[in-house]
Design an enzyme around this catalytic site. Structure first.
Site, PDB file in Angstrom:
ATOM      1  N   HIS A  40       0.979  -1.285  -0.042  1.00 42.53           N
ATOM      2  CA  HIS A  40      -0.226  -0.234  -0.042  1.00 42.53           C
ATOM      3  C   HIS A  40       0.955   1.203  -0.043  1.00 42.53           C
ATOM      4  O   HIS A  40       1.486   1.576   1.138  1.00 42.53           O
ATOM      5  CB  HIS A  40      -0.838  -0.107   1.109  1.00 42.53           C
ATOM      6  CG  HIS A  40      -2.020   0.502   0.998  1.00 42.53           C
ATOM      7  ND1 HIS A  40      -3.198   0.585   0.263  1.00 42.53           N
ATOM      8  CD2 HIS A  40      -2.413   1.736   1.888  1.00 42.53           C
ATOM      9  CE1 HIS A  40      -3.953   1.624   0.548  1.00 42.53           C
ATOM     10  NE2 HIS A  40      -3.649   2.284   1.455  1.00 42.53           N
ATOM     11  N   LYS A  55     -10.042   6.367  -3.773  1.00 42.77           N
ATOM     12  CA  LYS A  55      -9.148   7.368  -3.400  1.00 42.77           C
ATOM     13  C   LYS A  55      -7.765   6.879  -3.849  1.00 42.77           C
ATOM     14  O   LYS A  55      -7.298   5.744  -3.582  1.00 42.77           O
ATOM     15  CB  LYS A  55      -9.308   7.473  -1.737  1.00 42.77           C
ATOM     16  CG  LYS A  55      -7.990   8.043  -1.307  1.00 42.77           C
ATOM     17  CD  LYS A  55      -8.507   8.705   0.242  1.00 42.77           C
ATOM     18  CE  LYS A  55      -7.452   8.448   1.316  1.00 42.77           C
ATOM     19  NZ  LYS A  55      -7.610   8.995   2.514  1.00 42.77           N
ATOM     20  N   LYS A  73      -3.870   7.287  -3.948  1.00 43.29           N
ATOM     21  CA  LYS A  73      -2.540   7.938  -3.120  1.00 43.29           C
ATOM     22  C   LYS A  73      -1.593   8.677  -4.181  1.00 43.29           C
ATOM     23  O   LYS A  73      -0.951   7.730  -5.072  1.00 43.29           O
ATOM     24  CB  LYS A  73      -1.963   6.743  -2.257  1.00 43.29           C
ATOM     25  CG  LYS A  73      -2.971   6.385  -1.176  1.00 43.29           C
ATOM     26  CD  LYS A  73      -2.769   7.444  -0.227  1.00 43.29           C
ATOM     27  CE  LYS A  73      -3.198   7.037   0.984  1.00 43.29           C
ATOM     28  NZ  LYS A  73      -3.857   8.191   2.144  1.00 43.29           N
ATOM     29  N   ASP A 125      -5.501  11.686  -2.594  1.00 38.10           N
ATOM     30  CA  ASP A 125      -4.779  12.098  -0.987  1.00 38.10           C
ATOM     31  C   ASP A 125      -3.136  12.257  -1.452  1.00 38.10           C
ATOM     32  O   ASP A 125      -2.564  11.263  -1.719  1.00 38.10           O
ATOM     33  CB  ASP A 125      -5.084  10.993  -0.301  1.00 38.10           C
ATOM     34  CG  ASP A 125      -4.570  11.350   1.273  1.00 38.10           C
ATOM     35  OD1 ASP A 125      -4.269  12.408   1.376  1.00 38.10           O
ATOM     36  OD2 ASP A 125      -4.804  10.811   2.161  1.00 38.10           O
ATOM     37  N   GLU A 154      -7.269  15.498  -1.066  1.00 41.82           N
ATOM     38  CA  GLU A 154      -7.140  15.451   0.293  1.00 41.82           C
ATOM     39  C   GLU A 154      -5.681  15.874   0.834  1.00 41.82           C
ATOM     40  O   GLU A 154      -4.648  15.586   0.085  1.00 41.82           O
ATOM     41  CB  GLU A 154      -7.104  14.156   0.736  1.00 41.82           C
ATOM     42  CG  GLU A 154      -7.119  13.660   2.093  1.00 41.82           C
ATOM     43  CD  GLU A 154      -7.683  12.394   2.634  1.00 41.82           C
ATOM     44  OE1 GLU A 154      -8.323  11.930   1.748  1.00 41.82           O
ATOM     45  OE2 GLU A 154      -7.388  11.889   3.740  1.00 41.82           O
ATOM     46  N   ASP A 170      -6.867  16.655   6.317  1.00 47.15           N
ATOM     47  CA  ASP A 170      -6.741  15.262   7.191  1.00 47.15           C
ATOM     48  C   ASP A 170      -5.703  15.455   8.082  1.00 47.15           C
ATOM     49  O   ASP A 170      -5.959  15.675   9.444  1.00 47.15           O
ATOM     50  CB  ASP A 170      -6.322  14.236   6.135  1.00 47.15           C
ATOM     51  CG  ASP A 170      -6.198  12.923   6.788  1.00 47.15           C
ATOM     52  OD1 ASP A 170      -6.608  12.696   7.901  1.00 47.15           O
ATOM     53  OD2 ASP A 170      -5.668  11.915   5.976  1.00 47.15           O
ATOM     54  N   LYS A 219     -11.127  11.601  12.014  1.00 42.62           N
ATOM     55  CA  LYS A 219     -10.495  10.230  12.275  1.00 42.62           C
ATOM     56  C   LYS A 219     -10.374  10.294  14.119  1.00 42.62           C
ATOM     57  O   LYS A 219     -10.069  11.325  14.539  1.00 42.62           O
ATOM     58  CB  LYS A 219      -9.037  10.003  11.923  1.00 42.62           C
ATOM     59  CG  LYS A 219      -8.904  10.149  10.519  1.00 42.62           C
ATOM     60  CD  LYS A 219      -7.500   9.964  10.021  1.00 42.62           C
ATOM     61  CE  LYS A 219      -7.249   9.867   8.375  1.00 42.62           C
ATOM     62  NZ  LYS A 219      -5.912   9.657   7.824  1.00 42.62           N
ATOM     63  N   GLU A 253     -14.085   5.912   4.660  1.00 43.30           N
ATOM     64  CA  GLU A 253     -12.960   5.185   4.056  1.00 43.30           C
ATOM     65  C   GLU A 253     -12.830   3.895   4.881  1.00 43.30           C
ATOM     66  O   GLU A 253     -11.613   3.529   5.135  1.00 43.30           O
ATOM     67  CB  GLU A 253     -11.804   5.855   3.628  1.00 43.30           C
ATOM     68  CG  GLU A 253     -11.193   6.606   4.666  1.00 43.30           C
ATOM     69  CD  GLU A 253      -9.974   7.517   4.538  1.00 43.30           C
ATOM     70  OE1 GLU A 253      -9.754   7.668   3.204  1.00 43.30           O
ATOM     71  OE2 GLU A 253      -9.219   7.764   5.560  1.00 43.30           O
TER      72      GLU A 253
HETATM   73  O1  LIG Z   1      -6.004   9.024   4.807  1.00 46.58           O
HETATM   74  C1  LIG Z   1      -5.011   8.774   5.068  1.00 46.58           C
HETATM   75  O2  LIG Z   1      -4.071   9.594   5.026  1.00 46.58           O
HETATM   76  C2  LIG Z   1      -4.435   7.238   5.541  1.00 46.58           C
HETATM   77  C3  LIG Z   1      -5.165   6.314   4.798  1.00 46.58           C
HETATM   78  C4  LIG Z   1      -6.427   6.103   4.699  1.00 46.58           C
HETATM   79  C5  LIG Z   1      -6.749   5.493   3.785  1.00 46.58           C
HETATM   80  C6  LIG Z   1      -5.742   5.097   3.078  1.00 46.58           C
HETATM   81  O3  LIG Z   1      -5.353   4.362   2.292  1.00 46.58           O
HETATM   82  O4  LIG Z   1      -4.490   5.814   3.973  1.00 46.58           O
HETATM   83 MN   LIG Z   2      -5.418  11.215   4.196  1.00 47.23          MN
END
Ligand SMILES: O=C(O)C[C@H]1C=CC(=O)O1
Ligand SMILES: [Mn+2]
Length: 369
Positions: free
Chosen positions: A18, A163, A165, A194, A220, A245, A269, A323
């Site tokens: 991941h 989402k 990354k 994000d 994000e 976040d 969170k 999420e």
């Molecule tokens: O949001 C984040 O920064 C952390 C986290 C939440 C879902 C994901 O894939 O990573």
């Molecule tokens: Mn995030």
């Protein structure tokens, strides 16, 4: 009476690497807290974080040491049913340590809701929904792999919000990657990104323009958490939603962000906020200020995910969804009965307390010795 507090670390491999801009996760370390009370009731909480110290300032190991050494001794012997009193003591004496505080508060509230025979959501004000929309994060690092993964999720009717990354690679490469995925998945699907703080403000200005034009729904934490002024400029400049976040460490930050109009959406969170009650306060600040809500995760296992689900079920507005897919990223389930993901939704447990129970044999095998 609070009789014993135990912190358990368990390293669980992820189903695939991941990749975030701050870390590549091949395993997740679950940080579980078990509170045993003199009346025989037990409560569980979770303080799981991401990437050791790459994401936040508490590591799994520091959380365990700080609870064992500094927090548990303050609580042992206190009345277990007086959760607010116990937490007021901890919040007064212990600085920071929001993840640790969250796990303790969750365990005490779980125990109290079990004692009362009601779901945790009802102790938190009462649920207004029984199921939550749940996004999936595409973070394999490969465009074609991410598209195939998203298509599988759509076929299984598990997720239709994705989402991505980004932020580790050059801006142009990231934009190309995101727009290729958006194009492949089409308009019925929500694609979000994000950045995990990776961009400068100038990169954000350029990146967001391209992503917005390509149909991305939400951006994000594009810039450093500390840079509230840049977040405010970006939120005002673009129509696409800008979400905070990492910048939100509880109600005080939420108030500052709302006052500065520095985000369109807050990722709530429970761990980052320092507990379920402060997370509820973050949501209240958002709702009073016209900021939309998103239910965030630190990729917790079943305990933290269930706790978050109970809280998010009480939010009047949850227009950006959640999420809460953490357990699905792990190769091992630690609950006796897994959480129910069906028709793009996570179903909020209905039993007393968290409504989920740890499989103790499984945990005994997985826990760090
Ligand atoms: O949001 C984040 O920064 C952390 C986290 C939440 C879902 C994901 O894939 O990573
Ligand atoms: Mn995030």
């Amino acid at each position: 009476m609070i009789q014993n507090i135990e912190v358990i670390l368990a390293d669980v491999p992820t189903i695939r690497p991941h990749k975030l801009s701050v870390a590549t996760m091949n395993t997740q370390t679950l940080v579980l807290v078990r509170v045993v009370c003199a009346d025989g009731v037990e409560g569980w909480g979770e303080a799981t974080t991401i990437g050791g110290l790459n994401y936040g300032e508490e590591s799994p190991e520091s959380i365990k040491v700080n609870i064992d050494t500094h927090i548990a001794p303050l609580l042992i012997g206190m009345e277990a049913s007086q959760v607010a009193k116990a937490m007021a003591k901890i919040r007064k004496i212990i600085q920071g340590n929001r993840f640790a505080k969250c796990a303790i508060e969750t365990a005490l509230l779980d125990a109290q809701a079990r004692r009362l025979g009601i779901p945790l959501s009802e102790l938190l004000g009462g649920r207004v929904r029984d199921a939550l929309p749940v996004a999936w994060t595409l973070a394999s690092g490969y465009t074609a792999k991410d598209i195939a993964e998203a298509e599988t999720m759509l076929e299984k009717r598990r997720h239709r919000i994705f989402k991505l990354k980004i932020g580790a690679r050059p801006l142009a490469e990231d934009v190309k990657h995101v727009l290729a995925i958006k194009k492949a998945l089409g308009d019925a699907v929500s694609v979000r990104v994000d950045v995990n703080q990776a961009w400068s403000e100038l990169e954000a200005v350029q990146g967001i323009a391209a992503l917005e034009a390509g149909g991305v729904d939400l951006i994000e934490q594009p810039v450093r958490a500390e840079n509230m002024a840049a977040m405010a400029r970006l939120a005002q400049r673009y129509a696409v939603s800008i979400m905070a976040d990492e910048a939100l460490h509880g109600p005080q930050d939420a108030l500052a962000f709302a006052n500065a109009s520095a985000a369109d959406v807050f990722a709530v969170k429970i761990t980052q906020s320092g507990g379920l009650i402060p997370a509820a306060q973050v949501a209240t600040v958002a709702q009073l200020s016209g900021v939309s809500l998103y239910g965030g995760t630190m990729l917790e296992g079943g305990i933290g995910t269930a706790a978050s689900a109970h809280l998010f079920s009480t939010f009047a507005d949850l227009s950006a969804g959640t999420e809460l897919f953490g357990p699905l990223l792990l190769t091992e389930e630690v609950l006796q009965t897994p959480l129910v993901y069906k028709d793009f939704m996570l179903h909020v447990p209905t039993g007393p307390g968290l409504g989920v129970d740890i499989d103790m044999d499984k945990l005994a095998r997985l826990r760090r010795k």
